[in-house]
Design an enzyme around this catalytic site. Structure first.
Site, short mmCIF file in Angstrom:
data_model
loop_
_atom_site.label_atom_id
_atom_site.label_comp_id
_atom_site.label_asym_id
_atom_site.label_seq_id
_atom_site.Cartn_x
_atom_site.Cartn_y
_atom_site.Cartn_z
N SER A 118 0.85 -10.08 -1.30
CA SER A 118 0.50 -8.12 -1.19
C SER A 118 0.67 -8.35 0.27
O SER A 118 0.30 -7.35 0.63
CB SER A 118 -0.92 -8.49 -1.76
N LYS A 175 0.43 -1.35 0.07
CA LYS A 175 0.26 -0.05 -0.50
C LYS A 175 0.45 1.34 0.12
O LYS A 175 0.45 2.04 -0.42
CB LYS A 175 -0.80 -0.46 1.21
#
Length: 402
Positions: free
Chosen positions: A304, A54
């Site tokens: 991720s 992110k």
């Protein structure tokens, strides 16, 4: 930048992120390679700053705000990774950040967001309620609302992971990416396809929070009526207006994985790769484990994110062990005489089953006068060992039920 992200935009984002985002490692995964019949590697975004990809997109988005926008600060809504990405980026750029979280957000994620200097406010039971409140705050205060995925700067920032994949694995034939709103998938797909159109790019969603398949079928973003998944990091009810056309154009396939597959993948990455990933972060690995021969190798599976509450991790590990037949629940009828239970437990020990829990049931119309039913929770080494346990008890004359 235009509303359409291109390779040049992603390369500009990479320059902005130099010295800010970590160039995350790519690790071999022999245990997946053996299943797939060719090399499978892991792109470890779980080792990125804040524990997920992110910050790549958040920093690019915030760094391009005007001086007036910076003075008013930013606001986001998130229960996890996006919150931390925005908080860290705002801290690095000297900006005020307010993050709205749902009531009951995991304490480790709240503390991490606070640790990066953001102000945390709680609102509503669900993330959608927190998002509405964050947008209301933005209208009243002048703060800029930062979307977790649906902005060209965010997509360009996430796409820098795709540049790294091609640099670290130039021989790659397939890239598999966990997918929620599509920011990471769109960015990686653009970065890869505009340089190597021969590489197959595959998105993976949790089947109980999969908004992309019906949207792709319809040709436009379609909101889900409900979601129910442990993979909160990819539980997004509608593809983004920016991300959807990029996924349409650049992504070759969209797969879904079950909750059982996600938990098995979390357990496998922990045991075999020695890394902690959250369920959303393990979605690409889950897809490979479900159907290893479906992906041309060399392949890269993106991890991720790794931000998971320790209490949830314990539950996911147990769920994963059950899904992998590492837990075995049996009901065994034995003689209700001295030594009956001891004999059963001795046989289980002999065959290598680890006994977790034992309970008795004496009152049942299915039992004889001198019989007792024993409920067993066992730990095994996997499906083949579990079958050996069953076979051993049957060979000894025990009546077993599951």
């Amino acid at each position: 930048m235009t509303e359409r992200v291109g390779l040049a935009d992603i390369r500009e984002a990479a320059d902005l992120l130099e010295g800010t985002a970590i160039r995350t490692p790519m690790e071999g995964a022999r245990w997946l390679t053996e299943r797939a019949g060719g090399p499978v590697r892991l792109k470890c975004e779980n080792l990125q700053r804040t524990g997920s990809f992110k910050p790549r997109g958040a920093y690019v988005r915030l760094s391009r705000l005007s001086p007036e926008e910076r003075a008013n600060g930013v606001v986001a809504a998130s229960a996890g990774n996006h919150a931390q990405g925005v908080a860290l980026s705002a801290q690095q750029l000297g900006m005020k950040a307010v993050v709205y979280m749902p009531e009951g957000a995991p304490i480790p994620k709240v503390n991490a967001t606070l640790g990066y200097g953001a102000e945390v406010r709680f609102h509503g039971q669900y993330l959608d309620q927190a998002i509405l409140e964050a947008k209301r705050y933005a209208e009243e205060s002048g703060a800029v609302f930062i979307s977790p995925f649906d902005h060209v700067d965010v997509v360009a920032g996430q796409g820098t992971a795709g540049l790294e994949i091609l640099e670290q694995a130039p021989e790659v034939r397939t890239v598999i990416v966990p997918t929620g709103g599509g920011g990471l998938l769109a960015g990686i797909a653009i970065a890869i396809k505009e340089q190597r159109p021969d590489v197959r790019v595959v998105g993976v969603q949790a089947e109980q929070a999969a908004a992309f398949p019906p949207s792709l079928d319809r040709g436009e973003p379609v909101p889900l009526e409900q979601m129910n998944t442990m993979a909160d990091g990819i539980a997004v009810g509608r593809p983004g207006d920016v991300t959807f056309p990029a996924v349409q154009e650049y992504v070759d396939d969209m797969l879904t994985v079950s909750e059982e597959s996600l938990s098995r993948a979390v357990l496998a990455v922990l045991e075999r790769a020695k890394m902690v990933v959250e369920p959303a972060g393990a979605a690409a690995v889950a897809a490979v484990m479900d159907d290893p021969t479906a992906f041309e190798t060399p392949a890269v599976a993106v991890l991720s994110g790794g931000n998971i509450d320790p209490l949830l991790l314990g539950k996911v590990i147990q769920h994963g062990m059950a899904a992998a037949d590492r837990y075995l629940a049996l009901r065994v009828v034995i003689s209700d005489l001295p030594g009956g239970l001891a004999g059963l437990l001795a046989e289980l020990s002999e065959v290598g089953a680890n006994i977790i829990e034992v309970t008795h049931e004496r009152i049942s119309p299915l039992l004889g006068l001198h019989e007792v039913e024993v409920d067993l929770q066992l730990e095994t080494r996997g499906p083949q060992h579990a079958e050996r346990v069953r076979a051993r008890l049957k060979d000894l004359g025990y009546r077993i039920f599951e």
